[in-house]
Structures are given as structure tokens and as C-alpha cells.
Write a protein that holds these residues in place. Structure first.
Motif, mmCIF file in Angstrom:
data_model
loop_
_atom_site.group_PDB
_atom_site.id
_atom_site.type_symbol
_atom_site.label_atom_id
_atom_site.label_comp_id
_atom_site.label_asym_id
_atom_site.label_seq_id
_atom_site.Cartn_x
_atom_site.Cartn_y
_atom_site.Cartn_z
ATOM 1 N N VAL A 265 28.816 -141.369 -23.865
ATOM 2 C CA VAL A 265 27.512 -140.754 -23.639
ATOM 3 C C VAL A 265 26.557 -141.168 -24.756
ATOM 4 O O VAL A 265 26.917 -141.160 -25.939
ATOM 5 C CB VAL A 265 27.643 -139.224 -23.588
ATOM 6 C CG1 VAL A 265 26.284 -138.582 -23.330
ATOM 7 C CG2 VAL A 265 28.633 -138.822 -22.511
ATOM 8 N N ASP B 42 32.315 -135.071 -16.510
ATOM 9 C CA ASP B 42 30.914 -135.201 -16.114
ATOM 10 C C ASP B 42 30.687 -134.320 -14.893
ATOM 11 O O ASP B 42 30.596 -134.790 -13.758
ATOM 12 C CB ASP B 42 30.592 -136.660 -15.815
ATOM 13 C CG ASP B 42 29.104 -136.893 -15.608
ATOM 14 O OD1 ASP B 42 28.316 -135.992 -15.959
ATOM 15 O OD2 ASP B 42 28.728 -137.954 -15.096
ATOM 16 N N ARG C 17 26.779 -129.922 -21.846
ATOM 17 C CA ARG C 17 26.522 -131.348 -22.014
ATOM 18 C C ARG C 17 25.434 -131.577 -23.062
ATOM 19 O O ARG C 17 25.574 -132.430 -23.951
ATOM 20 C CB ARG C 17 26.131 -131.956 -20.670
ATOM 21 C CG ARG C 17 26.011 -133.444 -20.680
ATOM 22 C CD ARG C 17 26.029 -134.022 -19.269
ATOM 23 N NE ARG C 17 25.147 -133.324 -18.365
ATOM 24 C CZ ARG C 17 25.558 -132.624 -17.300
ATOM 25 N NH1 ARG C 17 26.834 -132.528 -17.003
ATOM 26 N NH2 ARG C 17 24.687 -132.014 -16.508
ATOM 27 N N ALA D 296 32.574 -139.379 -21.316
ATOM 28 C CA ALA D 296 32.471 -138.640 -20.054
ATOM 29 C C ALA D 296 33.353 -139.307 -19.012
ATOM 30 O O ALA D 296 33.364 -140.538 -18.885
ATOM 31 C CB ALA D 296 31.027 -138.592 -19.576
#
Length: 547
Positions: free
Chosen positions: A17, A377, A408, A424
Motif C-alpha cells: 500500500v 483489502d 485502512r 494488502a
């Protein structure tokens, strides 16, 4: 005959990420004089009224949203405030309009999903059971009738939303729709009319200004010096309140940013852009100043580098994080860890609980020496519709209770501060396959494994690039039958692959001596060289009587 199982959906590859590029810090404006508070309230109310009028004008249907109309709006606002405040007001209007448009498209998709699900369930007979992944018909004629009426309501709402999208019109409540609805339910909201009015007016104020690179201290509208002095450019109708040259007002309070203070001081000293916003917490009676800026995008850590020293697999649940450490080979190390949080109560309490749980998780990750954290995710857009799980309210509340978006956003920012990468992974089948392959083998008298702990292992193994199952089949040359094996006859997702099979001419399979069919489940019935089934059932000869 067994029905064909639903094929497995493709699993996306894991990815690292990207770190957040926005930074925001906050400090309290202490020791404000009554005159300071008076000036802030007058400025907030005046600029808030201008912002509301500009947003209402910009949100109308068929409004010409071009650079020419933007210049005209900015020119009109300059006469009532200043050129700098006019730029901040129009920029705030554009941001609010863009946010409302994104919400409009999301609402349209939600209505379309609900209509699609209603039409599917209404097309089925009453009482029909559902299939895998799809609900069945409604339980009674009364429920069918109520849902048919709801279908017409959703279609009318969808038509209205599509018309607004086509004309470019949005509906925005400055101050918040929830607070506006509380006005009609003051007793339920535990508010008085005076208390509600104070919160409503404070929420509609406008006291924010974007930064400008190259200007003194990075912002000419709300300027914060290195020593913490705060000065504000007053609008033209309020310039008579100025206590400094050139229509500025200097607050008596001083700010000291303890968190990221060195980074803020470096930007301010080099006159780089810093945006500021002032707001009032009515419940606490405190004023706050928020500073924010944008950092340049940093190249994410390569996936192979994040996997080098192993990682931690984290399963997100409605009340806790289930974490398990894995080495670079995908082997679980140590015992599972659980970081609990309570998401009941006010929004501030929920946010504090989430931050505390993430802080404990990151401290543990730093202590054991891993360099990455793997997380799902998650996105429950498909499962949140009430049309699919209408009666199962507990399941709907469970899905809504998992703070996927906040986790997140918080974890990306907090992990970057600890020097940890965030990987993720696709959430498909992690809980199911993790429980099937890891829960029982790791359960012992000294370790209690849950489904969520096993899911953490599955998430970590997927992030490391390993399959979730504990063992894979051997190489083709090492499999039985020399060059082939029975598992190539049917895919793993095919139901009944270990059951009865037809011969080439379509005849029924032969029967073994025991009366059972020749299947892959009945290995002894297969007529193979050297197998006991080839020579019949084994029996021990009786001893000779002459002995």
C-alpha cells in the motif's frame, strides 16, 4: 447427482500500500481573550454565510461550471471578503461539490444493487430456498407484497438520483444532515434548543485557508509564525476590528505543535505551503488550530523487500484484531495475538479505541522485528445491502461494525511512522481456508486457536506468496501412476470428483467384491498391480490338523 459447485473467483495478487501523502496536526488555542473569541465568531459567521451562498449557487442544476464562472464568483466574493478569502471559499465549494458527487454515484450504485436483488427474490416462488451465494424467495405472501412496494420506492429514488446526476445538481447540508435532523428530536439527542443552536452555528462557520508556497510562512490568510504567533487577515466588513497593520488581527494565544513540530517548523521556515483551519468544540468550549500539508509521494517498498524478514498477518473483526507472526517461509511463529477494541458509544470513543488497538499492534510488530504487516483489502459494498440480508439484522450489524475504511486509513499513516510496510491481500476464502488447514493442527492443550487466528495465518501466507494449505501435491514425476494422478481427472472446485465415475462407453462403473462402487474414495476397489483387491480379500489359512 450432485450439483456443480460455484467456481472459485480469481484471487488478486498482494501489493504494498502506498503511504499517505497528506499530513494534519492540531493544537489548542489557549488563553484567548473575550475579544479574540468575538473576532473569531464574527469571522466564522460572516465567511460561513458566504460559503453557504456560493455552494447553493454552484450546486444548482445546469449551472455552468467553467473557469469563466469561477472567476465571476470569485470576483463577487472578493468585494465581501478579500481576494485571498474568496479563493479559499471557492476552493471549499469545489471540494464539497466533488465529495457530494462521489456520494451521489455511490448512492446510485447502492440503489441499483438493491433493485437487482429485489427483482431476483420477487421472481422466485414464495418459500423457495436460496442457492450458494444467492438468497431464496420470501417467506410469506405478506413479505413478498411489502418488498414489491419497496421495489417501486427504490425505482423512484433511482430515477430522481439519475436526474440529479444528469443535470449536475447535488444536495448538501452545511453543518451535517445528522445534526440538522437532531433539531426535530432534541430529547432523543439529549440536547436543548440553545445547545443545538450553538453546535449548528459553529458547524456552519468557515475559518480555513489553503497554503501558498513562496509566501511568508506558507500562508498569507492565516499566518502562524515560528514562535507560534497566529495572525488572521480580516474580511473587508470586519477590518475595523484589526489590531495589526494591513487589516490583520493577531490572537493572544500561541500554538506549539508537539506532534510533527519539527516537520512543520521546517516547512514554515522555508515558506512552503501549509493550510490552516480554526474550529470550536462547543461541548468542551475550546478552540483548535489544525495545520495540514502535502508531502511528496514516496516510492513504496518493493514487495520482495517487505517479505524478506517475514510479516504479521492481521484479520480484522468487529471487536478485535487477530494477528499471527509468520517467517519468510510462511511458518507460524509463537502464539496468536489479539488486540481488542470496543466500537460502542460516541464517535470519539470509537476512534480512540481503534487508535489504541492499532498502537498496540504496531508496538508488538516493532518489538519482534518484522518489517511488514499483511491485512485484507476489505470492502463490504456487496454485503451491506439490506435486500440481501433483510431478516438477518445481526449479520448486517456485524458487517457494518467492522471499521474497514478507518482501519485502512489509520494503519497506513501509523505504520509509516513506525517504518513498517503494509501489504494488502485479497480477502477471498481466507477465513474458510485458514480454519480448514490451520485451526486444528495448531490447537493444543497450551494454545487455543480460533477461526480468526487461523485467518491471520492465511492472510500472512497469501501476502508472502505461499498457498494457504499446509501441504501441496508432490512433483508430477513423484506422483503415483508414474506420469499421472487421479486429481487431474477433475478440478479441485468440482463437487463429487471423488464419487462415481462413468466409463468411456457410458456404462455404470463396475462393482467391487464388497458391493461398493469403484470410486476414488474406495482405494481398495481399484484393480491395480500389487493391490490386495486384485487377488480378492486376504484370509489366513487354517493350521493343518496334523501338527
Amino acid at each position: 447427482m450432485n450439483k456443480a459447485r460455484k467456481p472459485l473467483r480469481p484471487v488478486r495478487d498482494p501489493f504494498v500500500v502506498q503511504e499517505a501523502t497528506g499530513v494534519a496536526i492540531r493544537d489548542r488555542l489557549k488563553d484567548l481573550t473575550p475579544q479574540d473569541e468575538k473576532v473569531l465568531r464574527l469571522m466564522g459567521a460572516h465567511l460561513g454565510s458566504l460559503a453557504a451562498a456560493d455552494l447553493a449557487r454552484y450546486s444548482r442544476a445546469d449551472f455552468e461550471r467553467t473557469n469563466r464562472s469561477w472567476a465571476a464568483r470569485k470576483q463577487d466574493l472578493t468585494g465581501q471578503s478579500s481576494s485571498r478569502w474568496a479563493g479559499s471559499l471557492t476552493k471549499g465549494t469545489h471540494d464539497q461539490y466533488a465529495l457530494a458527487r462521489r456520494g451521489q454515484f455511490a448512492y446510485r450504485d447502492k440503489l441499483a444493487d438493491g433493485i437487482r436483488m429485489l427483482m431476483h427474490r420477487l421472481s422466485l416462488p414464495v418459500g423457495e430456498k436460496g442457492a450458494t451465494g444467492k438468497p431464496g424467495g420470501y417467506r410469506s405472501k405478506n413479505e413478498w407484497f411489502c418488498k414489491s412496494r419497496r421495489l417501486h420506492i427504490l425505482k423512484a429514488r433511482l430515477a430522481a438520483v439519475e436526474e440529479d446526476i444528469a443535470t449536475g445538481r447535488v444536495h448538501v447540508v452545511r453543518g451535517g444532515k445528522r445534526l440538522a435532523n437532531n433539531r426535530h428530536n432534541l430529547t432523543t439527542a439529549q440536547l436543548t434548543e440553545t445547545g443545538w443552536r450553538e453546535r449548528w452555528e459553529a458547524a456552519r462557520w468557515f475559518l480555513s485557508a489553503d497554503g501558498e508556497s513562496g509566501k511568508r510562512f506558507g500562508n498569507e490568510t492565516i499566518r502562524v509564525a515560528l514562535d507560534g504567533e497566529v495572525s488572521i487577515k480580516l474580511p473587508k466588513p470586519l477590518e475595523y476590528l484589526a489590531n495589526a497593520p494591513r487589516g490583520r488581527y493577531v490572537l493572544s494565544a500561541r500554538v506549539t505543535f508537539r506532534h510533527r513540530g519539527e516537520e512543520w517548523a521546517d516547512r514554515t521556515a522555508h515558506n512552503r505551503a501549509v493550510a490552516y483551519a480554526i474550529h470550536l468544540d462547543v461541548l468542551k468550549g475550546r478552540w483548535y488550530l489544525t495545520a495540514s500539508w502535502k508531502r511528496p509521494a514516496v516510492q513504496a517498498v518493493p514487495l520482495q523487500a517487505a517479505r524478506a524478514d517475514g510479516l504479521i498477518g492481521v484479520d480484522t473483526n468487529a471487536d478485535h484484531f487477530a494477528a499471527y507472526r509468520l517467517d519468510k517461509h510462511g511458518n507460524p511463529v509463537g502464539d496468536p495475538q489479539r488486540f481488542t477494541y470496543d466500537l460502542t458509544g460516541s464517535a470519539d470513543h470509537r476512534d480512540a479505541q481503534l487508535r489504541h488497538a492499532l498502537s498496540r499492534l504496531l508496538r508488538w510488530a516493532t518489538r519482534i522485528g518484522v518489517t511488514a504487516i499483511a491485512i485484507e483489502d476489505l470492502d463490504f459494498c456487496d454485503g451491506k445491502t439490506r435486500e440481501k440480508f433483510g431478516r438477518n439484522k445481526r449479520f448486517r450489524q456485524l458487517i457494518h461494525g467492522i471499521p474497514t475504511g478507518k482501519v485502512r486509513a489509520r494503519l497506513v499513516n501509523m505504520a509509516a511512522e513506525h517504518g513498517l510496510a503494509l501489504v494488502a491481500v485479497d480477502p477471498a476464502y481466507t477465513s474458510k481456508w485458514g480454519a480448514a488447514h490451520w485451526k486444528a493442527p495448531l490447537t493444543s492443550s497450551k494454545r487455543v486457536m480460533t477461526r480468526h487466528d487461523a485467518a491471520g495465518i492465511a492472510i500472512g501466507r497469501r501476502a508472502l506468496g505461499h498457498p494457504i494449505r499446509r501441504r501441496t501435491k508432490p512433483p508430477r514425476t513423484h506422483q503415483s501412476d508414474g506420469g499421472g494422478h487421479r486429481n487431474v481427472q477433475a478440478d479441485r472446485g468440482t463437487r463429487g470428483r471423488e464419487g462415481l465415475r462413468r466409463t468411456r462407453n457410458g456404462a455404470s462403473p463396475q462393482r467391487a467384491a464388497t458391493g461398493r462402487a469403484v470410486t476414488a474414495e474406495n482405494q481398495r476397489a481399484q484393480h491395480r498391480s500389487g493391490h490386495a483387491a486384485e487377488h480378492g480379500a486376504w484370509q489366513q489359512d487354517s493350521l493343518p490338523l496334523s501338527l
